[in-house]
Design an enzyme around this catalytic site. Structure first.
Site, short mmCIF file in Angstrom:
data_model
loop_
_atom_site.label_atom_id
_atom_site.label_comp_id
_atom_site.label_asym_id
_atom_site.label_seq_id
_atom_site.Cartn_x
_atom_site.Cartn_y
_atom_site.Cartn_z
N ASP A 6 47.15 40.01 28.75
CA ASP A 6 46.52 39.85 30.06
C ASP A 6 45.38 38.87 29.87
OD1 ASP A 6 45.09 39.98 32.42
OD2 ASP A 6 44.57 42.10 32.26
N LYS A 68 39.08 30.53 33.82
CA LYS A 68 40.44 30.73 34.37
C LYS A 68 40.54 30.16 35.79
CE LYS A 68 43.75 34.41 35.55
NZ LYS A 68 44.07 35.84 35.38
N GLU A 145 51.00 38.99 37.58
CA GLU A 145 50.13 40.14 37.35
C GLU A 145 50.52 41.38 38.19
OE1 GLU A 145 46.23 38.50 37.85
OE2 GLU A 145 46.30 37.45 35.93
N ASP A 168 44.77 43.48 43.40
CA ASP A 168 44.17 43.15 42.11
C ASP A 168 42.89 42.34 42.32
OD1 ASP A 168 43.52 42.35 39.58
OD2 ASP A 168 45.39 41.30 39.15
#
Length: 347
Positions: A6, A68, A145, A168
């Site tokens: 992850d 990211k 994800e 999420d």
């Protein structure tokens, strides 16, 4: 051996399918969460993880975080005199996780399943693959994800046709996806999100309010070190307010201490613009999937920022039910990546 990774905005985790179960692999400090932070020492040594995060407070200009968000862009980040692309920084984090997995498993690791937000476009996915290759990994699969979260919750083993939403909210990105299970095949029916919305933004709200309260529109004459200390203190207050009703933010500039006591209720009021931004992708995903909230069989919460009570309460109000959050929100996606790795190994 295929590992699951992850690759998160704030923290990254590595996992493996072993002895019929998904397992998280600890780093040398014994933690399963490795901060997605890279720092460069004066001697040119690269630090990754907690040591880099701690150095962010003392050497903010030599440390990179939240990169990211810039995957797949031309943006470069300056660490001291050196410049890094986001995928190069991500590769350094992946390399660190790869070493941790090899130490834990006692064998070389060359393949990985890496998770990405469902709304990542082809350029962002390609950048993630490049990061994996730079780290010496063959990227067996890029796994969405929300699909990983669904695998962690075992939703792929449901008997009948079902539809569920995965919410999420991580440190820097927000991802909402609606998945459908039909004849044993799980697919993403709709995905929406915000690449610039996450727990970091709630910290920023506290910082900005604190500065405006004490200094008005003027920028305080603070050093980069003091600005970094304010961010750390705001993060501490945000975390404290997940369990306490009040927390005090204290900051010192020019030998003068400043403080403000925040209540959980006032923090929620300050955060209303962010909560509104969370609603929009949810409504868009439901609209794209042509579903109403009542049509969903389950709502799953993942991502560390979902620990904030205001987020859980907002989701419960929107869907008229308590969301499913019985797996640690920071760990669900990594555990799902391990399940996918196990499937890839035909376990």
């Amino acid at each position: 051996m295929i590992i699951g990774i992850d690759l998160g905005t704030t923290n990254s985790l590595v996992s493996v399918w072993q002895d019929g179960a998904a397992k998280l692999i600890p780093n040398p400090l014994g933690h399963v969460l490795t901060p997605s932070v890279v720092s460069l020492t004066d001697e040119g040594e690269v630090l990754v993880g907690l040591s880099a995060l701690q150095r962010a407070r003392t050497h903010p200009t030599h440390t990179a975080q939240v990169f990211k968000r810039y995957m797949g862009t031309d943006r470069s980040l300056q660490l001291g005199k050196r410049s890094f692309r986001p995928e190069e920084l991500s590769a350094l984090v992946l390399q660190s996780l790869k070493r941790d997995a090899e130490a834990y498993l006692g064998q070389p690791v060359t393949e990985a399943v890496i998770t990405v937000p469902a709304y990542f476009n082809d350029t962002q996915r390609k950048a993630t693959r490049i990061a994996g290759e730079l780290a010496g990994l063959k990227v067996e699969r890029l796994l969405n994800e929300p699909t990983a979260a669904a695998l962690a919750y075992g939703l792929h083993q449901a008997d009948s046709e079902s539809q569920f939403l995965v919410f999420d909210l991580g440190g820097g990105t927000f991802d909402v996806s609606i998945l459908e299970l039909f004849d044993g095949v799980m697919e993403v029916r709709a995905a929406a999100g915000d690449n610039f919305l996450g727990g970091e933004d709630f910290v920023e709200i506290l910082k900005q309010h604190f500065i405006e309260t004490h200094f008005g529109q003027k920028t305080p004459a603070a050093t980069p070190l003091q600005i970094a200390a304010l961010a750390t203190e705001a993060e501490r207050v945000k975390r404290a307010l997940t369990t306490a009703s009040e927390a005090t933010l204290t900051w010192e500039v020019g030998n003068q201490p400043y403080q403000f006591e925040y209540s959980a209720r006032f923090f929620e009021q300050l955060s209303q613009p962010l909560l509104e931004r969370i609603r929009t992708p949810i409504e868009r995903a439901l609209r794209d999937a042509r579903l109403k909230a009542a049509d969903l069989d389950a709502v799953v919460l993942v991502g560390g920022a979902t620990r904030m009570p205001m987020v859980t309460q907002m989701v419960a109000r929107l869907f008229g039910r308590l969301p499913n959050r019985n797996i640690h929100p920071d760990e669900a996606i990594a555990l799902g990546a391990a399940v996918q790795a196990g499937l890839k190994m035909r376990d």
